[in-house]
Each structure stands twice: as C-alpha cells, then as structure tokens.
Design an enzyme around this catalytic site. Structure first.
Site, PDB file in Angstrom:
ATOM      1  N   CYS A  37      46.761  80.298  56.774  1.00  0.00           N
ATOM      2  CA  CYS A  37      46.005  80.040  58.012  1.00  0.00           C
ATOM      3  C   CYS A  37      45.403  78.636  58.034  1.00  0.00           C
ATOM      4  CB  CYS A  37      44.906  81.080  58.208  1.00  0.00           C
ATOM      5  SG  CYS A  37      45.583  82.719  58.534  1.00  0.00           S
ATOM      6  N   HIS A  78      45.151  77.709  76.109  1.00  0.00           N
ATOM      7  CA  HIS A  78      46.100  76.630  75.811  1.00  0.00           C
ATOM      8  C   HIS A  78      45.395  75.387  75.247  1.00  0.00           C
ATOM      9  CE1 HIS A  78      48.774  79.281  77.952  1.00  0.00           C
ATOM     10  NE2 HIS A  78      49.794  78.542  77.567  1.00  0.00           N
ATOM     11  N   GLU A 125      42.366  89.018  67.177  1.00  0.00           N
ATOM     12  CA  GLU A 125      43.224  87.877  66.876  1.00  0.00           C
ATOM     13  C   GLU A 125      44.669  88.308  66.689  1.00  0.00           C
ATOM     14  OE1 GLU A 125      41.674  84.277  64.530  1.00  0.00           O
ATOM     15  OE2 GLU A 125      43.019  85.260  63.120  1.00  0.00           O
TER      16      GLU A 125
HETATM   17 ZN   LIG Z   1      44.691  82.348  63.040  1.00  0.00          ZN
END
Ligand SMILES: [Zn+2]
Length: 139
Positions: A37, A78, A125
């Site tokens: 990540c 975005h 997420e």
């Molecule tokens: Zn992430």
C-alpha cells in the site's frame, strides 16, 4: 448502490438521515508497515454518513442529501488523496479519511439553524475492509 450491513450508532435524536456516497480516488501510505500500500493505487471508496437531529429546517428536511454528497465528492472524487492539504502531515489511511470527512461535515452542519449532528462516518475501502468513525457529540 451497495447492499451491506451498516453498524448502527446509538442516539436519542428524533430524526436520523443516512447518505451513501461513493467516489474513486488514489492514495499511497508512505510507511514501511503499509507494505504494498506504499505504492500508489486506487479504490472505489464507499462512504455512509449518519446525521441526527431533533429539528427540521424551514424546508422540512434535516439536511440536504445532495449537500452531503457534494462535500465529499467535490473534494475527493478522481483525486490523489495525498495531495490534499489535510493529508500533508498525516497519511490518507481509511481511519484518517473517515475522520476528515466527519470534520468537514461537522463544519458544514455547524452553520445550520436546526443543529443537525454528524453521528457516524463509515468509509469502506474494499469489499472486506471498512472503518467506522464516531465523532464526539457536540452539546
Ligand atoms: Zn489503499
């Protein structure tokens, strides 16, 4: 829109409003503990905001659903989350994103005469990972 279990927040307000919001954004967590990540990647974030209150405004609503959506989407959709000033001194983790969204909504609601309160922000997420943020109540 998704179908999922929402953790409930305890309160004694007469009205409770929930708004689902989703937006696409990229982020990276520049920390060794973040593993892969730490590389830039994207998510379709799914947010649920819970707002409570005892009074409606002159229109007869607690708060405008669209205004809540705009507060989140206009800022983050975005975008690269790391580029926002609120994440200059911290990482855009799910937890801190939920907190930041909660604070933005709280600031917006503070200007409302009917005094609605942000009770909970859920930020999902991934399909298997989400965070619940429950701000301390304003009395
Ligand atoms: Zn992430």
């Amino acid at each position: 829109m998704m179908f999922q279990y929402y953790p409930q927040v305890q309160h004694s307000f007469i009205y409770e409003l929930n708004k689902d919001i989703n937006f696409a954004a990229a982020h990276f967590i520049p920390a060794e503990a973040a593993g892969k990540c730490s590389r830039t990647h994207g998510h379709m974030y799914i947010v649920n905001v819970t707002i409570g209150g005892d009074e409606l405004d002159e229109t007869g609503i607690l708060v405008d659903f669209k205004a809540i959506k705009q507060l989140v989407c206009d800022r983050y959709d975005h975008t690269l989350l790391n580029e926002h000033p609120e994440f200059r001194d911290c990482h855009p983790t799910t937890e801190l994103l939920a907190q930041t969204i909660g604070l933005r909504i709280r600031q917006f609601l503070a200007g409302k005469q009917n005094r609605p309160q942000c009770l909970q922000v859920i930020v999902r997420e991934t399909p298997t990972s989400y965070v619940v943020y429950r701000p301390k109540r304003v009395t």
